[in-house]
Enzyme design. Structure first.
Site, PDB file in Angstrom:
ATOM      1  N   PRO A  80       0.854  -1.301   0.034  1.00  0.00           N
ATOM      2  CA  PRO A  80       0.002   0.038   0.002  1.00  0.00           C
ATOM      3  C   PRO A  80       0.756   1.237   0.195  1.00  0.00           C
ATOM      4  CG  PRO A  80       0.301  -0.789   2.288  1.00  0.00           C
ATOM      5  CD  PRO A  80       1.136  -1.724   1.358  1.00  0.00           C
ATOM      6  N   ALA A  87      -4.870   4.649   3.705  1.00  0.00           N
ATOM      7  CA  ALA A  87      -4.262   3.487   3.103  1.00  0.00           C
ATOM      8  C   ALA A  87      -5.320   2.933   2.429  1.00  0.00           C
ATOM      9  CB  ALA A  87      -3.261   3.088   4.035  1.00  0.00           C
ATOM     10  N   ASN A  88      -4.745   2.060   1.443  1.00  0.00           N
ATOM     11  CA  ASN A  88      -5.922   1.015   0.996  1.00  0.00           C
ATOM     12  C   ASN A  88      -5.347  -0.390   1.699  1.00  0.00           C
ATOM     13  OD1 ASN A  88      -6.394   2.946  -1.054  1.00  0.00           O
ATOM     14  ND2 ASN A  88      -6.085   1.666  -2.711  1.00  0.00           N
ATOM     15  N   ARG A  89      -5.926  -1.073   1.484  1.00  0.00           N
ATOM     16  CA  ARG A  89      -5.556  -2.819   2.062  1.00  0.00           C
ATOM     17  C   ARG A  89      -4.653  -3.253   0.970  1.00  0.00           C
ATOM     18  NH1 ARG A  89      -8.942  -4.103   6.217  1.00  0.00           N
ATOM     19  NH2 ARG A  89     -11.019  -3.226   5.749  1.00  0.00           N
ATOM     20  N   SER A  90      -3.413  -3.641   1.534  1.00  0.00           N
ATOM     21  CA  SER A  90      -2.706  -4.451   0.717  1.00  0.00           C
ATOM     22  C   SER A  90      -1.620  -5.262   1.518  1.00  0.00           C
ATOM     23  CB  SER A  90      -2.131  -3.570  -0.524  1.00  0.00           C
ATOM     24  OG  SER A  90      -0.968  -4.423  -1.186  1.00  0.00           O
TER      25      SER A  90
END
Ligand code: C5P
Length: 223
Positions: free
Chosen positions: A17, A29-32
């Site tokens: 992310p 944030a994005n989920r990654s």
């Protein structure tokens, strides 16, 4: 003995992310997990490439034999990517946050009487699109990812055109699939020529399959 398929090739991978600060202790944030991107970097290294991995904040360890540049934000990520061009192929597997807070606070925002703060968001640079449209340093092969929760292939086709990349690796990340953060992946490879539905496999198998396709593509165009 045959030479490794990516010997002499430079491959760049983004993974993980990005974190966009709100203040020194909070972020968007994005989920990654970084599992798929890191697996691609490892597979490219195993195939003989010189690999640069630009990684956002992740728990997964640095792959061995790969040069890893650790970044936090999208702007740091694009700077690291640009500094490491030219490459033969670039794979943009990172889940880049689309927005950042315009003016991140320098001190921790305190809870106060005025209630919750309003965040003013601005768009982050699109790393994939800007490298795919780079006038002088566009890699020969530019691969993007599309994490979708519906109409996966249709969205990927649209993304291929909009971003100017060569291939899109599309996956269905709806919560029921368990792909997000998991060890397996089911992807569709979307190219100008059509769509391939790959069987479900571990993220490292998907990575090896993708790397084999990249090697074949680069060998096909020779140079
Ligand atoms: O448009 P979307 O974010 O779904 O596109 C995903 C693809 O674009 C991924 O390959 C991702 O790494 C890349 N991307 C990027 N920079 C952004 C947003 C997405 O490189 N700011």
């Amino acid at each position: 003995r045959e030479a490794p398929p990516l010997k002499g090739r430079r491959i760049l991978v983004t993974s993980g992310p990005t974190h966009e600060p709100i203040d020194p202790v909070r972020y968007i944030a994005n989920r990654s997990s970084g599992k798929q991107g890191h697996a691609i970097a490892a597979a490219a290294q195993a195939a003989g490439a010189e690999v640069v991995l630009v990684a956002g904040p992740v728990e997964v360890p640095d792959p061995r034999g790969v040069r890893v540049i650790h970044v936090e934000s999208a702007r740091e990520m694009i700077a690291a990517v640009e500094e490491n061009l030219p490459v033969d192929a670039a794979v943009f597997a990172a889940a880049v946050a689309d927005w950042r807070v315009a003016d991140a606070a320098e001190q921790k925002i305190k809870k106060g009487a005025d209630g919750a703060p309003a965040l003013h968001l601005v768009e982050n640079p699109d790393i994939l699109a800007s490298i795919a449209r780079h006038h002088t340093l566009r890699p020969r092969l530019v691969v993007g990812f599309a994490a979708e929760t519906e109409r996966v292939v249709a969205h990927a086709r649209e993304k291929l055109a909009r971003k100017g990349c060569d291939w899109i690796v599309a996956n269905d990340v709806s919560p029921a699939t368990g792909i997000m953060g998991g060890d397996a992946n089911t992807v569709h490879l979307v190219t100008a020529g059509g769509v391939e539905d790959w069987p479900s496999a571990s993220k490292s198998e998907v990575a090896r399959h993708l790397v084999a396709r990249i090697a074949a593509e680069l060998a096909g165009g020779n140079a």
